[in-house]
Design a protein around this motif. Structure first.
Motif, PDB file in Angstrom:
ATOM      1  N   LEU A   4     -56.256 -29.049 -20.109  1.00 45.31           N
ATOM      2  CA  LEU A   4     -54.843 -29.569 -20.050  1.00 45.31           C
ATOM      3  C   LEU A   4     -54.596 -30.421 -21.241  1.00 45.31           C
ATOM      4  N   ALA A  14     -53.986 -24.547 -12.439  1.00 44.91           N
ATOM      5  CA  ALA A  14     -53.609 -25.663 -13.048  1.00 44.91           C
ATOM      6  C   ALA A  14     -53.044 -25.287 -14.396  1.00 44.91           C
ATOM      7  N   ARG A  22     -49.264 -24.460 -12.154  1.00 47.07           N
ATOM      8  CA  ARG A  22     -48.626 -24.295 -13.538  1.00 47.07           C
ATOM      9  C   ARG A  22     -47.457 -23.130 -13.458  1.00 47.07           C
ATOM     10  N   ARG A  48     -52.258 -32.301  -9.496  1.00 49.94           N
ATOM     11  CA  ARG A  48     -51.804 -31.228 -10.316  1.00 49.94           C
ATOM     12  C   ARG A  48     -50.866 -30.296  -9.559  1.00 49.94           C
ATOM     13  N   LEU A  84     -56.529 -29.427  -6.786  1.00 49.64           N
ATOM     14  CA  LEU A  84     -55.404 -29.620  -7.239  1.00 49.64           C
ATOM     15  C   LEU A  84     -54.795 -30.882  -6.789  1.00 49.64           C
TER      16      LEU A  84
END
Lengths: 199, 476
Positions: A174, B154, B52, B49, B44
């Motif tokens: 990330l 993620a 995505r 999170r 997650l």
């Protein structure tokens, strides 16, 4: 993930080849939705056999498993790694690992140490002669030693770096979110999407 | 220098490359099922999170689900919790899911292709080792563990070291009655269960080009059984024709652009592979396994081998152990081995062509007394298609059980299991100890061999059966 630098513990010899992940933990034990508690499924079929190595009292409390070639082949179930960790193993030594198993080990904090079959045989002999032999696995120097045996092991540099530092992969990735977004902007329009659903 | 198919697809997905690190690879499609995902979604949630790209993610329930009474709640409470957990996670994270009773519910590797979501030049992953199936379209497709499932959810990427390349070239024409399953079992017996380790394999040559898409999926599906990272087949007219009318295939100008790109993916003339294996299709015969890993196979016409037939000490010991587990005596003709259960299904051989092949053998014949046969379509849609073609009637008339879609007896997570000591002929992919039920004994076979075995009650090929005089439905 806990950092891994060096581990010292006793070891169990698993004189079998092609120990697939169905042997490490059969599918019926994969139904938990939690991340822990899988030790009951470890080698479930073999644990019923009194002669199985982990049922021998001299191998109580082992934390290193020295296995035959092609350990961890088959299914991608990370539960196999979790079951080994939950049982108390920190290191598995073999001359060949299933790819996915080896990847999963690195993610979950189990060290999969790759050595030659010759070293496996020497370790088996040493451990069987004295099950109390302490095995030292040094990730910094990539060496494994037990009694008179001392040998290098292989592990890819990146997995080693992550294990030594106990790093979380998702966090690292990330930090490259900009590069992911830039890549996404270049994806062609013909690439499929699951949403909206088409029938 | 030219590049191979896998190198072209890999290069097109590198988000980030740094020396000494694995490549950060973009993932085009993430398939999710109930067994390997709950801990990933938990991860997650713990980190706060989101997923995505929910629009590149699809879920279905397959491993745990029962194949009968599918309209009732799942009887096993632990399985039910796992399936319910997936449904809740899909809702919470905005992921498309196909649940029991939906035509697009089924084995995750059957539904990706049937929806047209699996296309050439893609990267496809799933928390399941048989993700290699999707390589049949010229995609890089591989199985991942739960930590990686979380990583893809993620970030839509994975860190991956670049594998080596291998070509498996199959020259010539497969003899009549010899299928993709026989070919891949013969290949694994030749190269061993670790033979593909570290490689992305490209299957090529005349015999591969002649295969249908579904047969190509059977070949690529078994790539993991010889340790390969992935298996691929270059997209061609067969691929395009299969995709054209699928729901998620590109449309209009996108289709034109896609086909042009897909055609560019074929391995260049001057590209080289790190390793090459060559097989002659003419040498391949109906093939079955006798042992407890997919490499322990021989032609159906041969006898159970003896441990003394193996030079390598490890192979000798493994053979001894396998014979003991399988309850077999060296020297027994394979054709004399009695089979209790025949399982037709799985991500390897649970598609419509597999069902047609088996139905063609069973039409006008009966399952032998003392043998049961389970037919488990790979998806709800495969089941509907089979029913539209009347295949279900052929199976039922023969005395086989016609079931709902799922992984079923391939791995026995649902009630479809072998009893201890029970022996199966199975069109699935793994003959591991206890895979189909504790103490169960598995022989891996093709759909044709499965159907013939059901008729005789002993391992058999269709050519072994006396002829019958029946009208067989079209397509069969």
């Amino acid at each position: 993930m806990e950092a891994f630098t060096q581990h010292i513990g006793t070891a169990a010899p698993l004189r079998r080849s092609n120990v697939d992940t169905d042997q490490i933990i059969p599918a019926v034990y994969l139904k938990r939705v939690t991340r822990t508690g899988f030790e009951d499924g470890l080698f479930a079929a073999w644990r019923n056999d009194p002669s199985f190595v982990l049922n021998q009292p001299e191998y109580d409390g082992v934390s290193v498993l020295v296995a035959g070639p092609d350990f961890g082949t088959g299914s991608s179930r990370e539960h196999a790694v979790w079951a080994l960790l939950d049982y108390g193993f920190r290191v598995v030594v073999s001359s060949r690992f299933g790819d996915i198993f080896r990847g999963n080990s690195g993610k979950a904090g189990l060290l999969a140490a790759l050595v030659t079959q010759d070293v496996v045989e020497q370790l088996w002999t040493t451990i069987e002669a004295d099950p109390g032999t302490k095995v030292t696995v040094d990730l910094e120097n990539k060496t494994i030693s037990a009694g008179d045996v001392s040998a290098p092991f292989e592990i890819d540099d990146y997995t080693r770096y992550r294990l030594l530092n106990g790093l979380d992969d998702v966090g690292i990735t990330l930090s490259h979110a900009d590069e992911i977004a830039a890549y996404e902007a270049t994806r062609p329009s013909f690439k499929p999407a699951t949403l909206p659903a088409k029938a | 220098m030219g590049r191979t198919l896998s190198e072209k697809v890999w290069d097109a997905h590198v988000v980030r490359h740094a020396d000494g690190e694995p490549d950060l690879l973009y993932i085009d499609l993430h398939l999710v099922h109930e067994v390997t995902s709950p801990q990933a979604f938990d991860g997650l949630r713990l980190a706060g999170r989101p997923v995505r790209r929910p629009d590149l993610t699809i879920a279905t329930e397959d491993h745990n689900v029962p194949t009968y009474d599918v309209d009732k709640p799942i009887a096993d409470p632990v399985s039910r919790t796992q399936v319910d957990t997936l449904r809740k996670n899909a809702e919470e994270f905005g992921i498309r899911i196909h649940t029991l009773g939906d035509p697009d519910q089924g084995v995750v590797h059957v539904i990706g292709p049937q929806l047209g979501l699996t296309q050439p030049g893609m990267t496809v992953v799933c928390g399941d080792s048989h993700t290699s199936t999707h390589g049949a379209f010229g995609a890089i497709a591989f199985g991942i563990g739960t930590s990686e499932v979380e990583h893809v959810l993620a970030t839509q990427t994975l860190m991956q070291a670049r594998p080596k390349t291998m070509a498996v070239t199959v020259d010539g024409v497969l003899p009549d009655g010899v299928s993709a399953k026989d070919l891949v079992l013969a290949l694994i017996a030749k190269v061993g269960t670790g033979g593909g380790q570290g490689y992305i394999v490209e299957y090529r040559g005349e015999a591969i080009r002649a295969l249908s898409m579904e047969a190509r999926m059977t070949i690529c599906n078994m790539s993991i059984e010889w340790g390969a990272k992935a298996g691929m087949i270059a997209p061609d007219e067969t691929t395009f024709a299969y995709l054209q009318d699928k729901p998620h295939a590109p449309q209009g100008v996108d289709w034109e652009a896609a086909v042009e790109y897909w055609k560019s993916l074929a391995t260049d003339e001057d590209a080289t592979f790190d390793r090459e294996v060559v097989l002659r299709a003419e040498d391949i015969a109906p093939f079955v396994t006798w042992g407890t890993n997919p490499g322990q196979g021989i032609p159906l016409s041969e006898n159970v081998p003896s441990p003394d037939d193996f030079d390598n000490e490890n192979d000798k010991v493994a053979a001894e152990r396998a014979l003991e587990y399988m309850g077999l005596t060296a020297g027994t003709p394979m054709r004399e081995i009695h089979v209790d259960t025949v399982f037709l299904g799985s991500c390897t051989n649970g598609r419509i062509e597999d069902l047609r092949a088996a139905a063609g053998v069973l039409a006008g014949r009966k399952v032998a007394e003392g043998t049961r046969m389970l037919v488990v379509p790979g998806s709800g849609r495969v089941r509907l298609q089979a029913e539209a073609e009347g295949l279900d009637r052929i199976f039922k008339d023969a005395g086989a059980e016609w079931r709902g879609a799922g992984c079923s007896m391939c791995l026995g997570m649902n009630p479809d299991q072998l009893a201890p000591g029970e022996r199966s002929a199975s069109t699935s992919n793994r003959n591991f100890e206890g895979r189909q039920g504790k103490g169960g004994r598995t022989h891996l076979v093709s759909p044709l061999v499965a159907a013939a075995t059901a008729v005789t009650g002993t391992l058999a090929a269709p050519a072994d059966l006396p002829p019958v005089d029946v009208a067989v439905p079209e397509n069969v």
